[in-house]
Design a protein around this motif. Structure first.
Motif, PDB file in Angstrom:
ATOM      1  N   ALA A  53      58.238  45.143 -21.806  1.00  0.00           N
ATOM      2  CA  ALA A  53      58.555  45.791 -20.532  1.00  0.00           C
ATOM      3  C   ALA A  53      58.322  44.841 -19.368  1.00  0.00           C
ATOM      4  CB  ALA A  53      57.714  47.052 -20.361  1.00  0.00           C
ATOM      5  N   LYS A  54      57.274  44.024 -19.438  1.00  0.00           N
ATOM      6  CA  LYS A  54      57.015  43.047 -18.382  1.00  0.00           C
ATOM      7  C   LYS A  54      58.117  41.991 -18.330  1.00  0.00           C
ATOM      8  CE  LYS A  54      51.994  43.650 -18.409  1.00  0.00           C
ATOM      9  NZ  LYS A  54      50.673  43.022 -18.661  1.00  0.00           N
ATOM     10  N   GLN A  55      58.632  41.608 -19.503  1.00  0.00           N
ATOM     11  CA  GLN A  55      59.769  40.682 -19.522  1.00  0.00           C
ATOM     12  C   GLN A  55      60.993  41.327 -18.882  1.00  0.00           C
ATOM     13  OE1 GLN A  55      59.511  40.022 -23.856  1.00  0.00           O
ATOM     14  NE2 GLN A  55      59.591  37.826 -23.388  1.00  0.00           N
ATOM     15  N   MET A  56      61.209  42.589 -19.198  1.00  0.00           N
ATOM     16  CA  MET A  56      62.354  43.293 -18.638  1.00  0.00           C
ATOM     17  C   MET A  56      62.241  43.426 -17.120  1.00  0.00           C
ATOM     18  SD  MET A  56      64.395  43.780 -21.044  1.00  0.00           S
ATOM     19  CE  MET A  56      64.432  43.800 -22.837  1.00  0.00           C
ATOM     20  N   ASP A  57      61.008  43.529 -16.616  1.00  0.00           N
ATOM     21  CA  ASP A  57      60.819  43.582 -15.169  1.00  0.00           C
ATOM     22  C   ASP A  57      61.425  42.347 -14.505  1.00  0.00           C
ATOM     23  OD1 ASP A  57      59.421  45.951 -15.466  1.00  0.00           O
ATOM     24  OD2 ASP A  57      57.445  45.003 -15.355  1.00  0.00           O
ATOM     25  N   VAL A  58      61.204  41.193 -15.118  1.00  0.00           N
ATOM     26  CA  VAL A  58      61.726  39.938 -14.578  1.00  0.00           C
ATOM     27  C   VAL A  58      63.255  39.916 -14.638  1.00  0.00           C
ATOM     28  CG1 VAL A  58      61.773  37.424 -14.870  1.00  0.00           C
ATOM     29  CG2 VAL A  58      59.640  38.686 -15.224  1.00  0.00           C
ATOM     30  N   ILE A  59      63.792  40.324 -15.782  1.00  0.00           N
ATOM     31  CA  ILE A  59      65.249  40.317 -15.952  1.00  0.00           C
ATOM     32  C   ILE A  59      65.916  41.263 -14.966  1.00  0.00           C
ATOM     33  CG2 ILE A  59      67.116  40.916 -17.556  1.00  0.00           C
ATOM     34  CD1 ILE A  59      65.269  39.987 -19.826  1.00  0.00           C
ATOM     35  N   LEU A  60      65.369  42.458 -14.828  1.00  0.00           N
ATOM     36  CA  LEU A  60      65.970  43.448 -13.935  1.00  0.00           C
ATOM     37  C   LEU A  60      65.881  43.018 -12.475  1.00  0.00           C
ATOM     38  CD1 LEU A  60      64.639  46.714 -15.608  1.00  0.00           C
ATOM     39  CD2 LEU A  60      67.001  45.926 -15.565  1.00  0.00           C
ATOM     40  N   ALA A  61      64.810  42.333 -12.119  1.00  0.00           N
ATOM     41  CA  ALA A  61      64.654  41.876 -10.743  1.00  0.00           C
ATOM     42  C   ALA A  61      65.723  40.859 -10.359  1.00  0.00           C
ATOM     43  CB  ALA A  61      63.264  41.264 -10.551  1.00  0.00           C
ATOM     44  N   GLU A  62      66.328  40.233 -11.368  1.00  0.00           N
ATOM     45  CA  GLU A  62      67.346  39.210 -11.117  1.00  0.00           C
ATOM     46  C   GLU A  62      68.767  39.771 -11.147  1.00  0.00           C
ATOM     47  OE1 GLU A  62      66.622  36.264 -14.054  1.00  0.00           O
ATOM     48  OE2 GLU A  62      64.773  35.538 -13.116  1.00  0.00           O
ATOM     49  N   GLN A  63      68.899  41.089 -11.353  1.00  0.00           N
ATOM     50  CA  GLN A  63      70.222  41.698 -11.428  1.00  0.00           C
ATOM     51  C   GLN A  63      70.675  42.143 -10.042  1.00  0.00           C
ATOM     52  OE1 GLN A  63      71.581  41.321 -14.407  1.00  0.00           O
ATOM     53  NE2 GLN A  63      69.589  40.497 -14.946  1.00  0.00           N
ATOM     54  N   PRO A  64      71.719  41.530  -9.507  1.00  0.00           N
ATOM     55  CA  PRO A  64      72.163  41.901  -8.159  1.00  0.00           C
ATOM     56  C   PRO A  64      72.625  43.351  -8.059  1.00  0.00           C
ATOM     57  CG  PRO A  64      73.782  40.496  -9.239  1.00  0.00           C
ATOM     58  CD  PRO A  64      72.551  40.467 -10.092  1.00  0.00           C
ATOM     59  N   GLY A  65      73.204  43.883  -9.122  1.00  0.00           N
ATOM     60  CA  GLY A  65      73.713  45.245  -9.075  1.00  0.00           C
ATOM     61  C   GLY A  65      72.615  46.283  -8.900  1.00  0.00           C
ATOM     62  N   LEU A  66      71.412  45.971  -9.376  1.00  0.00           N
ATOM     63  CA  LEU A  66      70.325  46.939  -9.295  1.00  0.00           C
ATOM     64  C   LEU A  66      69.731  47.040  -7.897  1.00  0.00           C
ATOM     65  CD1 LEU A  66      68.434  46.371 -12.645  1.00  0.00           C
ATOM     66  CD2 LEU A  66      69.695  48.392 -11.948  1.00  0.00           C
ATOM     67  N   LYS A  67      69.947  46.027  -7.090  1.00  0.00           N
ATOM     68  CA  LYS A  67      69.401  46.050  -5.726  1.00  0.00           C
ATOM     69  C   LYS A  67      70.045  47.146  -4.890  1.00  0.00           C
ATOM     70  CE  LYS A  67      68.342  41.099  -5.734  1.00  0.00           C
ATOM     71  NZ  LYS A  67      66.895  41.287  -5.937  1.00  0.00           N
ATOM     72  N   THR A  68      71.290  47.458  -5.198  1.00  0.00           N
ATOM     73  CA  THR A  68      71.997  48.481  -4.432  1.00  0.00           C
ATOM     74  C   THR A  68      72.138  49.795  -5.199  1.00  0.00           C
ATOM     75  OG1 THR A  68      74.121  47.610  -5.241  1.00  0.00           O
ATOM     76  CG2 THR A  68      73.303  46.748  -3.143  1.00  0.00           C
ATOM     77  N   ALA A  69      71.691  49.812  -6.445  1.00  0.00           N
ATOM     78  CA  ALA A  69      71.800  51.032  -7.249  1.00  0.00           C
ATOM     79  C   ALA A  69      70.777  52.062  -6.769  1.00  0.00           C
ATOM     80  CB  ALA A  69      71.579  50.720  -8.717  1.00  0.00           C
ATOM     81  N   GLY A  70      71.197  53.303  -6.668  1.00  0.00           N
ATOM     82  CA  GLY A  70      70.301  54.367  -6.248  1.00  0.00           C
ATOM     83  C   GLY A  70      69.408  54.847  -7.373  1.00  0.00           C
ATOM     84  N   ASP A  71      68.466  55.704  -7.032  1.00  0.00           N
ATOM     85  CA  ASP A  71      67.553  56.247  -8.032  1.00  0.00           C
ATOM     86  C   ASP A  71      68.299  56.975  -9.149  1.00  0.00           C
ATOM     87  OD1 ASP A  71      65.215  55.350  -6.804  1.00  0.00           O
ATOM     88  OD2 ASP A  71      65.077  57.105  -5.516  1.00  0.00           O
ATOM     89  N   GLY A  72      69.364  57.684  -8.783  1.00  0.00           N
ATOM     90  CA  GLY A  72      70.108  58.446  -9.775  1.00  0.00           C
ATOM     91  C   GLY A  72      70.699  57.570 -10.862  1.00  0.00           C
ATOM     92  N   LYS A  73      71.279  56.420 -10.468  1.00  0.00           N
ATOM     93  CA  LYS A  73      71.883  55.513 -11.447  1.00  0.00           C
ATOM     94  C   LYS A  73      70.827  54.901 -12.358  1.00  0.00           C
ATOM     95  CE  LYS A  73      76.308  55.600 -10.898  1.00  0.00           C
ATOM     96  NZ  LYS A  73      77.170  56.054 -12.016  1.00  0.00           N
ATOM     97  N   LYS A  74      69.688  54.531 -11.773  1.00  0.00           N
ATOM     98  CA  LYS A  74      68.614  53.961 -12.589  1.00  0.00           C
ATOM     99  C   LYS A  74      68.090  54.997 -13.579  1.00  0.00           C
ATOM    100  CE  LYS A  74      67.174  50.959  -8.786  1.00  0.00           C
ATOM    101  NZ  LYS A  74      66.139  50.747  -7.745  1.00  0.00           N
ATOM    102  N   GLN A  75      67.960  56.222 -13.116  1.00  0.00           N
ATOM    103  CA  GLN A  75      67.489  57.282 -13.994  1.00  0.00           C
ATOM    104  C   GLN A  75      68.496  57.534 -15.118  1.00  0.00           C
ATOM    105  OE1 GLN A  75      66.528  60.965 -12.026  1.00  0.00           O
ATOM    106  NE2 GLN A  75      66.080  62.045 -13.929  1.00  0.00           N
ATOM    107  N   GLU A  76      69.781  57.543 -14.801  1.00  0.00           N
ATOM    108  CA  GLU A  76      70.812  57.750 -15.818  1.00  0.00           C
ATOM    109  C   GLU A  76      70.747  56.663 -16.878  1.00  0.00           C
ATOM    110  OE1 GLU A  76      74.761  58.306 -14.302  1.00  0.00           O
ATOM    111  OE2 GLU A  76      74.071  59.661 -12.737  1.00  0.00           O
ATOM    112  N   MET A  77      70.557  55.427 -16.436  1.00  0.00           N
ATOM    113  CA  MET A  77      70.497  54.332 -17.403  1.00  0.00           C
ATOM    114  C   MET A  77      69.277  54.469 -18.301  1.00  0.00           C
ATOM    115  SD  MET A  77      70.394  50.247 -16.739  1.00  0.00           S
ATOM    116  CE  MET A  77      70.351  49.115 -18.138  1.00  0.00           C
ATOM    117  N   ALA A  78      68.112  54.755 -17.702  1.00  0.00           N
ATOM    118  CA  ALA A  78      66.889  54.905 -18.481  1.00  0.00           C
ATOM    119  C   ALA A  78      67.012  56.053 -19.491  1.00  0.00           C
ATOM    120  CB  ALA A  78      65.697  55.143 -17.551  1.00  0.00           C
ATOM    121  N   GLU A  79      67.589  57.162 -19.062  1.00  0.00           N
ATOM    122  CA  GLU A  79      67.717  58.319 -19.951  1.00  0.00           C
ATOM    123  C   GLU A  79      68.743  58.070 -21.046  1.00  0.00           C
ATOM    124  OE1 GLU A  79      68.451  61.558 -17.286  1.00  0.00           O
ATOM    125  OE2 GLU A  79      66.334  61.746 -16.730  1.00  0.00           O
ATOM    126  N   THR A  80      69.799  57.329 -20.725  1.00  0.00           N
ATOM    127  CA  THR A  80      70.779  56.990 -21.752  1.00  0.00           C
ATOM    128  C   THR A  80      70.154  56.094 -22.809  1.00  0.00           C
ATOM    129  OG1 THR A  80      72.619  57.178 -20.194  1.00  0.00           O
ATOM    130  CG2 THR A  80      73.029  55.926 -22.194  1.00  0.00           C
TER     131      THR A  80
END
Length: 245
Positions: free
Chosen positions: A161-188
């Motif tokens: 999970a700590k490794q994934m924190d680094v990877i996700l922090a480098e994703q430009p799309g996630l900077k503008t993604a809202g809480d709903g999209k992040k939640q949908e991805m996590a639940e999927t």
């Protein structure tokens, strides 16, 4: 992780394997075609499957000992989201994608709701609630743990999970993604992993080798399609995810 409910799996077997074959989901954001909705959503959020692979390899190289002292890496905050208080969208979307039969769809939807509830409790115990990085680590852990001889424990999941924190922090799309999209991805991620885990467990209990192999195939294919990574080339331990040469 083995506490997840295996209820309604006979519905799952009937619904998944009779309707998913040959199906396709088009991702307008990237132009990709996927044979399951989970991979389509992952493609939208991560954009480039190679990023995860390259980043993990870079992190492995940076762990190599050197004569010069290394500066301490900056702390990367987890990619968290504020959970919605409204009805869950993912169970309905996934179940509708897998079958047109109303009864089967209802059974699948209830199964996915329970899957999310169980995952939320699991992540809460790990002190990583509402956390996309932990959902990714869970997805990796289930896929790798099911399909290889690698036994993935809680420590390995947290390190990943700590490794994934680094990877996700480098994703430009996630900077503008809202809480709903992040939640949908996590639940999927939670639903797809739990489907493979519970389905395989049920098949093993009923000594259904054919069904067990199909659920193992689901875990392998999900990992390959979402991240371009072969589970046989991945190991997870207390240092996180390692890609084998």
């Amino acid at each position: 992780m083995k506490r997840f409910f295996s209820v309604l799996l006979f519905f799952l077997l009937a619904a998944f394997f009779t309707t998913a074959e040959g199906a396709a989901w088009y991702n307008a954001s990237t132009g990709g075609m996927w044979n399951n909705p989970g991979s389509c959503l992952l493609d939208t959020m991560i954009y480039n499957k190679a990023i995860a692979n390259v980043t993990l390899k870079n992190m492995q190289r940076n762990k190599a000992p050197t004569a010069k002292p290394q500066k301490q890496a900056p702390v990367v905050k987890p990619t968290t989201y504020r959970p919605s208080g409204t009805s869950l969208k993912v169970p309905s979307a996934l179940s509708s994608s897998l079958t047109n039969d109303r009864d089967e769809r209802k059974a699948l939807e209830e199964f996915f709701k329970q899957s999310i509830a169980n995952f939320n409790e699991f992540s809460k115990q790990a002190e990583r609630s509402n956390d996309l990085g932990y959902a990714l680590a869970f997805f990796f852990g289930v896929c790798v743990g099911l399909t290889t001889e690698n036994e993935v424990d809680d420590a390995a999941m947290l390190a990943a999970a700590k490794q994934m924190d680094v990877i996700l922090a480098e994703q430009p799309g996630l900077k503008t993604a809202g809480d709903g999209k992040k939640q949908e991805m996590a639940e999927t991620l939670a639903c797809m992993a739990t489907l493979a885990l519970a389905g395989y467990t049920q098949a093993e209990q009923t000594d259904d080798r054919e069904a067990a192999n199909k659920f193992l195939g689901l875990a392998r294919d999900s990992m390959l399609e979402a991240f371009g990574i072969d589970v046989d080339k991945v190991r997870m331990d207390r240092e996180g995810i390692r890609l084998l040469e």
